[in-house]
Design a protein around this motif. Structure first.
Motif, PDB file in Angstrom:
ATOM      1  N   GLY A  84       0.793  -1.218   0.000  1.00 46.26           N
ATOM      2  CA  GLY A  84       0.000   0.000   0.000  1.00 46.26           C
ATOM      3  C   GLY A  84       0.823   1.263   0.000  1.00 46.26           C
ATOM      4  O   GLY A  84       0.382   2.279   0.575  1.00 46.26           O
ATOM      5  N   VAL A  85       2.021   1.224  -0.629  1.00 49.09           N
ATOM      6  CA  VAL A  85       2.879   2.411  -0.705  1.00 49.09           C
ATOM      7  C   VAL A  85       3.061   2.771  -2.182  1.00 49.09           C
ATOM      8  O   VAL A  85       4.005   2.318  -2.829  1.00 49.09           O
ATOM      9  N   PRO A  86       2.137   3.562  -2.752  1.00 54.33           N
ATOM     10  CA  PRO A  86       2.203   3.855  -4.195  1.00 54.33           C
ATOM     11  C   PRO A  86       3.451   4.631  -4.620  1.00 54.33           C
ATOM     12  O   PRO A  86       3.845   4.571  -5.785  1.00 54.33           O
ATOM     13  N   ILE A  87       4.079   5.337  -3.685  1.00 54.13           N
ATOM     14  CA  ILE A  87       5.270   6.093  -4.077  1.00 54.13           C
ATOM     15  C   ILE A  87       6.425   5.167  -4.468  1.00 54.13           C
ATOM     16  O   ILE A  87       7.452   5.607  -5.007  1.00 54.13           O
ATOM     17  N   ALA A  88       6.241   3.855  -4.219  1.00 52.95           N
ATOM     18  CA  ALA A  88       7.251   2.878  -4.649  1.00 52.95           C
ATOM     19  C   ALA A  88       7.435   2.933  -6.167  1.00 52.95           C
ATOM     20  O   ALA A  88       8.525   2.648  -6.678  1.00 52.95           O
ATOM     21  N   ILE A  89       6.370   3.304  -6.888  1.00 54.20           N
ATOM     22  CA  ILE A  89       6.475   3.437  -8.346  1.00 54.20           C
ATOM     23  C   ILE A  89       7.459   4.549  -8.702  1.00 54.20           C
ATOM     24  O   ILE A  89       8.284   4.409  -9.609  1.00 54.20           O
ATOM     25  N   VAL A  90       7.392   5.649  -7.968  1.00 52.52           N
ATOM     26  CA  VAL A  90       8.316   6.771  -8.205  1.00 52.52           C
ATOM     27  C   VAL A  90       9.742   6.361  -7.867  1.00 52.52           C
ATOM     28  O   VAL A  90      10.695   6.674  -8.608  1.00 52.52           O
ATOM     29  N   VAL A  91       9.909   5.654  -6.748  1.00 55.18           N
ATOM     30  CA  VAL A  91      11.249   5.197  -6.346  1.00 55.18           C
ATOM     31  C   VAL A  91      11.848   4.307  -7.435  1.00 55.18           C
ATOM     32  O   VAL A  91      13.025   4.437  -7.795  1.00 55.18           O
ATOM     33  N   PHE A  92      11.037   3.393  -7.975  1.00 52.22           N
ATOM     34  CA  PHE A  92      11.507   2.499  -9.039  1.00 52.22           C
ATOM     35  C   PHE A  92      11.847   3.289 -10.301  1.00 52.22           C
ATOM     36  O   PHE A  92      12.882   3.053 -10.939  1.00 52.22           O
ATOM     37  N   ALA A  93      10.981   4.249 -10.654  1.00 55.37           N
ATOM     38  CA  ALA A  93      11.218   5.047 -11.863  1.00 55.37           C
ATOM     39  C   ALA A  93      12.519   5.840 -11.755  1.00 55.37           C
ATOM     40  O   ALA A  93      13.284   5.952 -12.724  1.00 55.37           O
ATOM     41  N   LEU A  94      12.786   6.388 -10.569  1.00 57.19           N
ATOM     42  CA  LEU A  94      14.040   7.143 -10.378  1.00 57.19           C
ATOM     43  C   LEU A  94      15.253   6.215 -10.488  1.00 57.19           C
ATOM     44  O   LEU A  94      16.323   6.627 -10.962  1.00 57.19           O
ATOM     45  N   GLN A  95      15.074   4.961 -10.072  1.00 58.65           N
ATOM     46  CA  GLN A  95      16.192   4.013 -10.142  1.00 58.65           C
ATOM     47  C   GLN A  95      16.564   3.701 -11.597  1.00 58.65           C
ATOM     48  O   GLN A  95      17.712   3.350 -11.889  1.00 58.65           O
ATOM     49  N   LEU A  96      15.617   3.822 -12.509  1.00 62.91           N
ATOM     50  CA  LEU A  96      15.881   3.548 -13.924  1.00 62.91           C
ATOM     51  C   LEU A  96      16.966   4.458 -14.491  1.00 62.91           C
ATOM     52  O   LEU A  96      17.672   4.082 -15.431  1.00 62.91           O
ATOM     53  N   VAL A  97      17.090   5.649 -13.924  1.00 68.80           N
ATOM     54  CA  VAL A  97      18.108   6.598 -14.414  1.00 68.80           C
ATOM     55  C   VAL A  97      19.509   6.012 -14.254  1.00 68.80           C
ATOM     56  O   VAL A  97      20.400   6.271 -15.069  1.00 68.80           O
ATOM     57  N   HIS A  98      19.716   5.192 -13.230  1.00 66.33           N
ATOM     58  CA  HIS A  98      21.037   4.598 -12.994  1.00 66.33           C
ATOM     59  C   HIS A  98      21.269   3.359 -13.848  1.00 66.33           C
ATOM     60  O   HIS A  98      22.412   2.896 -13.963  1.00 66.33           O
ATOM     61  N   VAL A  99      20.212   2.820 -14.448  1.00 65.17           N
ATOM     62  CA  VAL A  99      20.328   1.562 -15.197  1.00 65.17           C
ATOM     63  C   VAL A  99      20.312   1.786 -16.701  1.00 65.17           C
ATOM     64  O   VAL A  99      21.086   1.148 -17.438  1.00 65.17           O
ATOM     65  N   LEU A 100      19.471   2.692 -17.171  1.00 66.73           N
ATOM     66  CA  LEU A 100      19.284   2.883 -18.606  1.00 66.73           C
ATOM     67  C   LEU A 100      20.200   3.993 -19.123  1.00 66.73           C
ATOM     68  O   LEU A 100      20.118   5.135 -18.671  1.00 66.73           O
ATOM     69  N   PRO A 101      21.065   3.684 -20.088  1.00 65.12           N
ATOM     70  CA  PRO A 101      21.978   4.714 -20.633  1.00 65.12           C
ATOM     71  C   PRO A 101      21.247   5.905 -21.228  1.00 65.12           C
ATOM     72  O   PRO A 101      21.756   7.031 -21.181  1.00 65.12           O
ATOM     73  N   VAL A 102      20.055   5.675 -21.771  1.00 66.82           N
ATOM     74  CA  VAL A 102      19.334   6.765 -22.413  1.00 66.82           C
ATOM     75  C   VAL A 102      18.938   7.850 -21.416  1.00 66.82           C
ATOM     76  O   VAL A 102      18.690   9.005 -21.798  1.00 66.82           O
ATOM     77  N   LEU A 103      18.888   7.496 -20.126  1.00 70.92           N
ATOM     78  CA  LEU A 103      18.523   8.467 -19.084  1.00 70.92           C
ATOM     79  C   LEU A 103      19.745   9.012 -18.346  1.00 70.92           C
ATOM     80  O   LEU A 103      19.598   9.696 -17.328  1.00 70.92           O
ATOM     81  N   ARG A 104      20.936   8.737 -18.870  1.00 71.03           N
ATOM     82  CA  ARG A 104      22.165   9.118 -18.178  1.00 71.03           C
ATOM     83  C   ARG A 104      22.244  10.628 -17.909  1.00 71.03           C
ATOM     84  O   ARG A 104      22.812  11.061 -16.910  1.00 71.03           O
ATOM     85  N   ARG A 105      21.678  11.413 -18.808  1.00 70.00           N
ATOM     86  CA  ARG A 105      21.798  12.873 -18.664  1.00 70.00           C
ATOM     87  C   ARG A 105      21.085  13.403 -17.427  1.00 70.00           C
ATOM     88  O   ARG A 105      21.326  14.544 -17.004  1.00 70.00           O
ATOM     89  N   PHE A 106      20.217  12.605 -16.820  1.00 75.31           N
ATOM     90  CA  PHE A 106      19.492  13.061 -15.630  1.00 75.31           C
ATOM     91  C   PHE A 106      20.239  12.745 -14.334  1.00 75.31           C
ATOM     92  O   PHE A 106      19.763  13.078 -13.248  1.00 75.31           O
ATOM     93  N   ARG A 107      21.391  12.083 -14.429  1.00 73.62           N
ATOM     94  CA  ARG A 107      22.137  11.736 -13.229  1.00 73.62           C
ATOM     95  C   ARG A 107      22.825  12.983 -12.661  1.00 73.62           C
ATOM     96  O   ARG A 107      23.247  13.857 -13.402  1.00 73.62           O
ATOM     97  N   GLY A 108      22.939  13.015 -11.334  1.00 71.50           N
ATOM     98  CA  GLY A 108      23.595  14.137 -10.695  1.00 71.50           C
ATOM     99  C   GLY A 108      23.053  14.374  -9.303  1.00 71.50           C
ATOM    100  O   GLY A 108      22.166  13.647  -8.820  1.00 71.50           O
ATOM    101  N   PRO A 109      23.542  15.389  -8.617  1.00 71.23           N
ATOM    102  CA  PRO A 109      23.098  15.678  -7.241  1.00 71.23           C
ATOM    103  C   PRO A 109      21.594  15.877  -7.120  1.00 71.23           C
ATOM    104  O   PRO A 109      20.986  15.474  -6.123  1.00 71.23           O
TER     105      PRO A 109
END
Length: 709
Positions: A26-51
């Motif tokens: 019952g924690v829907p924000i888990a979807i956001v946590v997972f989506a943010l983790q994709l930035v570290h896995v998918l090269p196409v999202l590399r430009r969003f990495r940073g502080p």
């Protein structure tokens, strides 16, 4: 599917499974946590990495834990992401924060420790899977670079060898030619020395070509296919050896050549099987056909003795199905290219993380057991850990059976706590069996956790948690092991690609040595011998031609060592006219091919060189015709000569519809390979004392690499 895509798919599946646990809670924000983790896995999202990304991840993670009541384990996504960057010292701070929140929320030390361990395990899995995925990506990207580097190193080695031998010989020939021009009174003596040097250089070129060619059986197999197809024999080829073969390659090629030539010569077979495999440090070649033969038939001349001297064995006879079979086994000490040492980083990381994760899950189970059960439970978990690590190296059914027993038999003694162990069984099942069998087995294990939970009378939410945890734990174990194996597979493919590239480079060098430099040296030798028999005035013109040929041979030598060298068919035809004319052969040249692609002109020029060399070496020709034309989208080159000697082509090969070459000749194989690279073909026919070689290449050549000419 390419390895990097598969690696990312495995990582995303495991991370998605982790997120699903919190989503089901019952924690829907888990979807956001997972989506943010994709930035570290998918090269196409590399430009969003940073502080800023870490700030958003921290906000989502702590919101889920503090505002939505999620377990502190969710903070493992944030800690794992920090471990991937120079900000890794902040990861322990996140773990400490999770411990503080757990102590306030749960009050009990065991519950706090359980939640904190979960958070640490998730962080390690996030870190490990992401790093392993990056490693697979790096290995995959570097495979072509390694192949290119191996080829460049091989070219330098070939260039050094040629410069030390043939290059020095060409310099001596040029110096001798200039001396002969400067000292006409000593022309005959000097040209005799020059001819001796040219003869030795020609022998060196042929020896070097044979040595490079001997590294591989592939060209002889290509030639065998062509010969069998031209003879109307269906060829079945199964290649099971690795190249380069080293010295064994030349002897295996000789056996294959003799066996296939005999099949074509007899003309009674309809099918021929060629098979290679490796075993016990050796390579085996089998050639069988369905022609009418006897077990006592012998047609391999001195090859049995040569094979025995090389420490191998050769046998001929009828198989149980009545097929005549030639079988040869040779020890193989391959000449492998120098490659970087095997990188074990992925395996070490995977096994270390797997051991830590298994130990962490075990610690979570032990925290919930009474003191009296700790020792037997720890013993069982330790045994499971050892079995798990053993299953890394392959499918050990006994170990799987033992693990299954350790998964289910202790449940009556240890109760619901032991249900979490089922996940340890799911991972090895996914690794040990094909997907079509593994997933039903994993589904059965997962369902068993649900059934046992119901039997034990657990709350529905607890039963669901154990059921989902079984699947998630299985995916984690499988992900860590599969990604490490995938990295090893990519490493092996990368090395095999480099070895194949080096073998192909050696074969290209062998073709060029035989077809280009060998022709040039033969032409120089012929001119020198001719000049020796002429008066000084007429000899001068021949010597000047020799000096021009030396320059051409030097260009050919650079081509052998990898420098791109395009050839003109018109210029080559004119050179052939001059060379054959100097040998007293009446030459007719009829060129009607028009404008064609450079690679087509280069490969046909190479065919013409080889044909002219064969006219000079293997016939007593009086007339030779060189003709080209274009018809039906193909460029055709024909070279026809008379005066063929009886031993130039196997006498028993019916004419004129057989493709044949001299036994032991590399020319037909070389030319067949070159033409096949452009979608072309080569045929040779004999009609009485006349011999014709015909090469056809599509005017719109295939987009494939052409051996440098």
């Amino acid at each position: 599917m390419q390895a990097p895509h598969l690696a990312r798919g495995i990582t995303l599946a495991v991370l998605g499974a982790f997120a699903s646990v919190y989503l089901l809670a019952g924690v829907p924000i888990a979807i956001v946590v997972f989506a943010l983790q994709l930035v570290h896995v998918l090269p196409v999202l590399r430009r969003f990495r940073g502080p800023m990304l870490f700030a958003v991840q921290a906000g989502a993670g702590f919101w889920g834990v503090l505002a939505s009541g999620a377990s502190v384990g969710m903070l493992g996504f944030l800690a794992g992401s920090l471990l991937l960057t120079p900000l890794w010292p902040l990861a322990p701070a996140v773990a400490a924060a999770a411990a503080v929140i757990g102590s306030v929320r749960y009050g009990e030390a065991s519950a706090t420790a359980d939640a904190t361990i979960t958070m640490i395990l998730i962080a390690l899995v996030v870190y490990g899977l992401t790093r392993l995925t990056e490693r697979v990506d790096q290995l995959h990207s570097a495979r072509l670079a390694l192949a290119a580097a191996a080829v460049a190193e091989e070219r330098l080695r070939i260039a050094a060898e040629l410069s030390d031998g043939l290059g020095r010989g060409l310099v001596m020939i040029a110096e001798g030619g200039r001396r002969a021009l400067a000292e006409p009174e000593h022309t005959a003596e000097i040209l005799g020395q020059v001819a001796g040097t040219a003869r030795r250089a020609l022998a060196e070129a042929r020896t070097a070509a044979s040595g490079y060619r001997a590294m591989s059986l592939a060209p002889e197999i290509t030639t065998a296919r062509a010969m069998l197809a031209a003879a109307g024999v269906t060829a079945h080829v199964r290649v099971g050896h690795a190249e380069p073969l080293g010295p064994a390659g030349a002897l295996l090629a000789a056996v294959l050549r003799e066996a296939v030539t005999e099949v074509v010569r007899r003309g009674t077979a309809t099918t021929c099987e060629i098979e290679t495999d490796t075993s016990e440090g050796g390579v085996r070649l089998r050639v069988s056909n369905d022609g009418v033969r006897t077990a006592e038939d012998e047609s391999l001349s001195d090859l049995p003795g040569r094979v025995a001297e090389a420490g191998g064995s050769l046998a001929t006879g009828l198989s149980p199905t009545g097929r005549f079979t030639v079988s040869v086994m040779l020890p193989c000490a391959g000449s492998a290219p120098s490659l970087p040492p095997d990188d074990r980083h992925a395996s070490v990381l995977s096994l270390t993380l797997l051991a830590v994760v298994l130990a962490g899950f075990s610690a979570k189970a032990l925290l919930r057991l009474p003191a009296g059960s700790l020792l037997p439970a720890a013993a069982c978990l330790g045994l499971i850990l050892l079995l798990q690590l053993r299953l890394v190296s392959g499918r050990h059914l006994r170990s799987l059976a033992a693990m299954a027993l350790l998964t289910y038999l202790p449940i009556p003694a240890f109760g619901e706590v032991w249900l979490g162990v089922a996940g340890f069984l799911s991972g090895p099942l996914l690794l040990a069996f094909p997907a079509v069998l593994a997933w039903p087995l994993v589904a059965s294990v997962t369902a068993s956790a649900a059934v046992i939970g119901v039997v034990l009378g657990l709350e529905p939410a607890v039963t669901v948690n154990y059921t989902v945890s079984t699947l998630v734990t299985g995916l984690v174990v499988h992900g860590l092991l599969r990604l490490a194996l995938l990295a090893e597979e990519v490493q092996a493919v990368k090395e095999e690609l480099a070895r194949s590239a080096v073998v192909e480079e050696r074969l290209r060098a062998a073709r060029d040595l035989h077809d280009l430099l060998g022709h040039s040296m033969a032409a120089i030798l012929l001119r020198c011998e001719l000049a020796r028999r002429l008066d000084p005035v007429r000899a001068r013109a021949e010597i000047e031609d020799v000096l021009g040929m030396v320059e051409k041979a030097e260009a050919d030598m650079r081509s052998v060592s990898g420098e791109r060298h395009e050839m003109s068919l018109a210029a080559e035809a004119e050179s052939a006219r001059s060379l054959l004319g100097a040998a007293g052969i009446d030459v007719t040249v009829e060129l009607g091919h028009g404008r064609v692609a450079a690679e087509v002109e280069t490969v046909l020029s190479t065919v013409l060189r080889e044909a002219v060399t064969n006219v000079l070496r293997h016939s007593a020709a009086r007339r030779c015709t060189i003709a080209t034309d274009c018809e039906q989208g193909e460029v055709r080159l024909r070279v026809r000569n008379d005066g063929v000697r009886p031993d130039a082509v196997p006498a028993a090969v019916p004419a004129p519809d057989r493709t044949a070459g001299r036994r032991g000749s590399a020319g037909v194989g070389n030319l067949t390979t070159r033409l096949a690279a452009l979608g072309g073909s080569l045929t040779t026919t004999r009609d009485g004392e006349r011999f014709e070689i015909e090469a056809r290449v599509p005017t719109a050549s295939l987009a494939m690499s052409v051996p440098a000419g």
